[in-house]
Design a protein around this motif. Structure first.
Motif, PDB file in Angstrom:
ATOM      1  N   PRO A 147       0.822  -1.214   0.000  1.00 49.23           N
ATOM      2  CA  PRO A 147       0.000   0.000   0.000  1.00 49.23           C
ATOM      3  C   PRO A 147       0.853   1.260   0.000  1.00 49.23           C
ATOM      4  O   PRO A 147       1.989   1.265   0.469  1.00 49.23           O
ATOM      5  N   ARG A 148       0.298   2.344  -0.520  1.00 48.65           N
ATOM      6  CA  ARG A 148       1.039   3.606  -0.606  1.00 48.65           C
ATOM      7  C   ARG A 148       1.411   4.145   0.773  1.00 48.65           C
ATOM      8  O   ARG A 148       2.362   4.912   0.900  1.00 48.65           O
ATOM      9  N   MET A 149       0.675   3.742   1.799  1.00 48.61           N
ATOM     10  CA  MET A 149       1.027   4.208   3.143  1.00 48.61           C
ATOM     11  C   MET A 149       2.438   3.794   3.525  1.00 48.61           C
ATOM     12  O   MET A 149       3.075   4.424   4.384  1.00 48.61           O
ATOM     13  N   VAL A 176       7.956  -7.790  14.995  1.00 45.53           N
ATOM     14  CA  VAL A 176       7.667  -7.842  13.560  1.00 45.53           C
ATOM     15  C   VAL A 176       6.162  -7.700  13.347  1.00 45.53           C
ATOM     16  O   VAL A 176       5.369  -8.391  13.991  1.00 45.53           O
ATOM     17  N   MET A 177       5.790  -6.788  12.474  1.00 44.17           N
ATOM     18  CA  MET A 177       4.400  -6.653  12.051  1.00 44.17           C
ATOM     19  C   MET A 177       4.216  -7.422  10.753  1.00 44.17           C
ATOM     20  O   MET A 177       4.906  -7.152   9.766  1.00 44.17           O
ATOM     21  N   VAL A 178       3.333  -8.412  10.761  1.00 40.23           N
ATOM     22  CA  VAL A 178       2.977  -9.149   9.550  1.00 40.23           C
ATOM     23  C   VAL A 178       1.606  -8.656   9.107  1.00 40.23           C
ATOM     24  O   VAL A 178       0.648  -8.680   9.881  1.00 40.23           O
ATOM     25  N   VAL A 179       1.515  -8.219   7.864  1.00 39.63           N
ATOM     26  CA  VAL A 179       0.266  -7.674   7.345  1.00 39.63           C
ATOM     27  C   VAL A 179      -0.319  -8.661   6.352  1.00 39.63           C
ATOM     28  O   VAL A 179       0.237  -8.904   5.283  1.00 39.63           O
ATOM     29  N   GLY A 180      -1.454  -9.257   6.727  1.00 43.43           N
ATOM     30  CA  GLY A 180      -2.116 -10.228   5.872  1.00 43.43           C
ATOM     31  C   GLY A 180      -2.081 -11.616   6.476  1.00 43.43           C
ATOM     32  O   GLY A 180      -1.049 -12.036   7.021  1.00 43.43           O
ATOM     33  N   SER A 181      -3.207 -12.329   6.385  1.00 43.63           N
ATOM     34  CA  SER A 181      -3.299 -13.645   7.022  1.00 43.63           C
ATOM     35  C   SER A 181      -3.713 -14.737   6.041  1.00 43.63           C
ATOM     36  O   SER A 181      -4.356 -15.712   6.420  1.00 43.63           O
ATOM     37  N   GLY A 182      -3.345 -14.564   4.772  1.00 42.55           N
ATOM     38  CA  GLY A 182      -3.538 -15.638   3.810  1.00 42.55           C
ATOM     39  C   GLY A 182      -2.509 -16.720   4.055  1.00 42.55           C
ATOM     40  O   GLY A 182      -1.875 -16.778   5.110  1.00 42.55           O
ATOM     41  N   LEU A 274      -5.271  -3.801   8.282  1.00 42.99           N
ATOM     42  CA  LEU A 274      -4.540  -2.535   8.336  1.00 42.99           C
ATOM     43  C   LEU A 274      -5.144  -1.551   7.342  1.00 42.99           C
ATOM     44  O   LEU A 274      -5.328  -1.877   6.167  1.00 42.99           O
ATOM     45  N   GLU A 275      -5.426  -0.329   7.824  1.00 41.42           N
ATOM     46  CA  GLU A 275      -6.072   0.670   6.973  1.00 41.42           C
ATOM     47  C   GLU A 275      -5.192   1.860   6.649  1.00 41.42           C
ATOM     48  O   GLU A 275      -5.277   2.415   5.557  1.00 41.42           O
ATOM     49  N   ASP A 276      -4.336   2.291   7.605  1.00 44.51           N
ATOM     50  CA  ASP A 276      -3.582   3.522   7.348  1.00 44.51           C
ATOM     51  C   ASP A 276      -2.451   3.663   8.365  1.00 44.51           C
ATOM     52  O   ASP A 276      -2.368   2.918   9.350  1.00 44.51           O
ATOM     53  N   TYR A 277      -1.596   4.651   8.101  1.00 49.69           N
ATOM     54  CA  TYR A 277      -0.528   5.033   9.025  1.00 49.69           C
ATOM     55  C   TYR A 277      -0.543   6.552   9.162  1.00 49.69           C
ATOM     56  O   TYR A 277      -0.521   7.267   8.151  1.00 49.69           O
ATOM     57  N   GLN A 278      -0.631   7.038  10.401  1.00 51.12           N
ATOM     58  CA  GLN A 278      -0.655   8.484  10.650  1.00 51.12           C
ATOM     59  C   GLN A 278       0.054   8.797  11.958  1.00 51.12           C
ATOM     60  O   GLN A 278      -0.225   8.173  13.000  1.00 51.12           O
ATOM     61  N   TYR A 279       0.990   9.742  11.893  1.00 49.26           N
ATOM     62  CA  TYR A 279       1.629  10.292  13.097  1.00 49.26           C
ATOM     63  C   TYR A 279       2.178   9.201  14.010  1.00 49.26           C
ATOM     64  O   TYR A 279       1.971   9.216  15.224  1.00 49.26           O
ATOM     65  N   GLY A 280       2.894   8.262  13.406  1.00 52.72           N
ATOM     66  CA  GLY A 280       3.529   7.217  14.195  1.00 52.72           C
ATOM     67  C   GLY A 280       2.617   6.075  14.582  1.00 52.72           C
ATOM     68  O   GLY A 280       3.056   5.145  15.280  1.00 52.72           O
ATOM     69  N   MET A 281       1.367   6.115  14.148  1.00 53.51           N
ATOM     70  CA  MET A 281       0.395   5.100  14.550  1.00 53.51           C
ATOM     71  C   MET A 281      -0.129   4.325  13.334  1.00 53.51           C
ATOM     72  O   MET A 281      -0.509   4.934  12.325  1.00 53.51           O
ATOM     73  N   THR A 334      -7.807  -0.507  17.456  1.00 52.36           N
ATOM     74  CA  THR A 334      -7.721   0.080  16.113  1.00 52.36           C
ATOM     75  C   THR A 334      -6.468   0.915  15.897  1.00 52.36           C
ATOM     76  O   THR A 334      -6.337   1.563  14.863  1.00 52.36           O
ATOM     77  N   ALA A 335      -5.538   0.916  16.852  1.00 51.93           N
ATOM     78  CA  ALA A 335      -4.312   1.709  16.690  1.00 51.93           C
ATOM     79  C   ALA A 335      -3.149   1.008  17.372  1.00 51.93           C
ATOM     80  O   ALA A 335      -3.319   0.298  18.372  1.00 51.93           O
TER      81      ALA A 335
END
Length: 423
Positions: A147-149, A176-182, A274-281, A334-335
């Protein structure tokens, strides 16, 4: 060599196959048996994705007996086991040697256009070719989705895509952050978790299934139920099944379920999509509970189908069961503060997009996916092979590619005969 090849010269072939993976080599095997001259063009080396885009602990999620490439069935002593990465490569190496395809490696296809009067012009990094017919066997997983984020994340955090993941030790210190659960996301999260790494997992809408149920591998039951013979047109979702995410399960250590709830009870932290990244969150959708429940519902629904099959055929088997959650999220978080969570790396496991930009043919839909009937497109002489659900569940896997390649070889042979008569 066909009459058309003799007419057009040494850079002309009856068929050009784009892609030297298991699909392209399967097509070559079938065309050789049909006596049709052809050339395989491969941008890197044959079957390279199995060597370059699999992590160290990777293994098959389907049992070895489903490895049935044309003329090259699994011949080992563990048909109900799950080959590890190096064993898969060894199996494929045997297939490469057996097929002995006419292939040009390190030759990337740059443009394919239709020629006046029929046939195709193929421009490559190694020169130009022409062909009466073209088979696109380069798969559908080309461009990693990120994602562009990701552009806004701190430079101190290492970001990799699932195809580049190798092992926990190769990642920097920290969580470690894993994004996606396929399939990839769930298995990579497990790999990190088993290594003792702190894992945060953004859970998507991927379904799951049992590894074993009522005394057998679920794949064995589904094979008996002829699920793997179901054509896409017979599936309840019809062509929509091609958009489905694969069920997560593993063949690791002899095979087992992947239960994200169990991981959570052991310290893995789960979030919604995961939807977005803003201000360190990092910001997440409040859908973790829904996604877990939906995955479990699919798990139980598949098992219930097996129950009906067992009852219908009066098969002796261990008693039925229903999965009950071993952990439930207390709240929808959510954060997540990246710094406070001490995240040192993010692994993006949200899939790939197809990229057929080099193919100039009016066969694609709005998502860049080709329209076809069992691999045969509306453009005369243009075919696709190796795509997920091209015809059946196994079309993009070792289990169903032979049937698809044989079907296309018959269509190609028919058209070659028509061309010869016309000439």
């Amino acid at each position: 060599m066909s009459a058309t090849s003799q007419t057009h010269g040494s850079d002309h072939y009856s068929v050009i196959i784009v892609g030297g993976g298991q699909a392209g080599l399967s097509m070559s095997y079938c065309l050789q048996r049909a006596g049709i001259d052809h050339l395989v063009l491969e941008a890197k080396t044959v079957t390279h994705t199995w060597r370059e885009q699999r992590w160290d602990a990777f293994c098959l999620v389907t049992p070895n007996w489903q490895c049935a490439l044309p003329g090259h069935p699994y011949a080992g002593n563990d048909p109900h086991g799950f080959m590890k990465r190096d064993e898969i490569v060894e199996y494929l190496d045997g297939f490469v040697r057996m097929v002995d395809a006419p292939v040009r490696e390190h030759t990337s296809v740059q443009r394919v256009t239709r020629r006046e009067g029929g046939g195709f012009h193929v421009s490559t990094s190694s020169g130009d070719f022409t062909a009466d017919q073209v088979v696109v066997a380069s798969g559908g997983y080309h461009t990693p989705i990120v994602p562009r984020m990701a552009e806004r994340l701190p430079a101190s955090i290492r970001q990799i895509q699932s195809a580049d993941y190798r092992n926990p030790q190769a990642l920097p210190e920290g969580a470690v952050m894993v994004v996606g659960s396929g399939q990839s996301g769930a298995q990579i999260a497990e790999d990190l978790h088993l290594a003792g790494r702190k894992v945060y997992l953004a859970v998507g809408q991927a379904p799951r299934c049992a590894r074993f149920y009522r005394g057998r591998d679920v794949v064995d039951w589904l094979a008996d139920m002829q699920y793997y013979d179901m054509a896409v047109g017979e599936h309840p979702l019809r062509e929509g099944v091609r958009d489905n995410t694969n069920h997560y399960v593993t063949g690791r250590d002899g095979g087992r379920d992947i239960d994200l709830r169990k991981f959570a009870s052991e310290g893995m932290e789960l979030f919604g999509a995961l939807e977005d990244y803003q201000y360190g969150m990092l910001r997440f959708a409040p859908n973790l509970r829904e996604n877990l429940d939906d995955a479990d519902a699919t798990y139980n629904r598949i098992n219930a189908g097996i129950d009906k099959h067992i009852a219908r055929h009066d098969i002796e088997a261990p008693p039925a069961s229903v999965y009950e959650p071993v952990w439930t999220p207390a709240e929808e978080r959510t954060a997540l503060d990246l710094s406070r969570a001490n995240i040192g790396a993010i692994v993006w496991c949200i899939g790939f997009r197809p990229d057929f930009g080099w193919l100039d043919a009016p066969v694609f839909n709005g998502k860049g996916y080709p329209g076809h009937q069992r691999g045969v497109t509306p453009v005369e002489g243009l075919y696709f092979l190796g795509l997920p659900w091209l015809h059946t569940w196994g079309s993009g896997r070792f289990s169903g590619i032979a049937r698809d390649a044989e079907y296309l070889a018959a269509r190609i042979r028919e058209r070659s005969g028509q061309d010869a008569l016309a000439a």
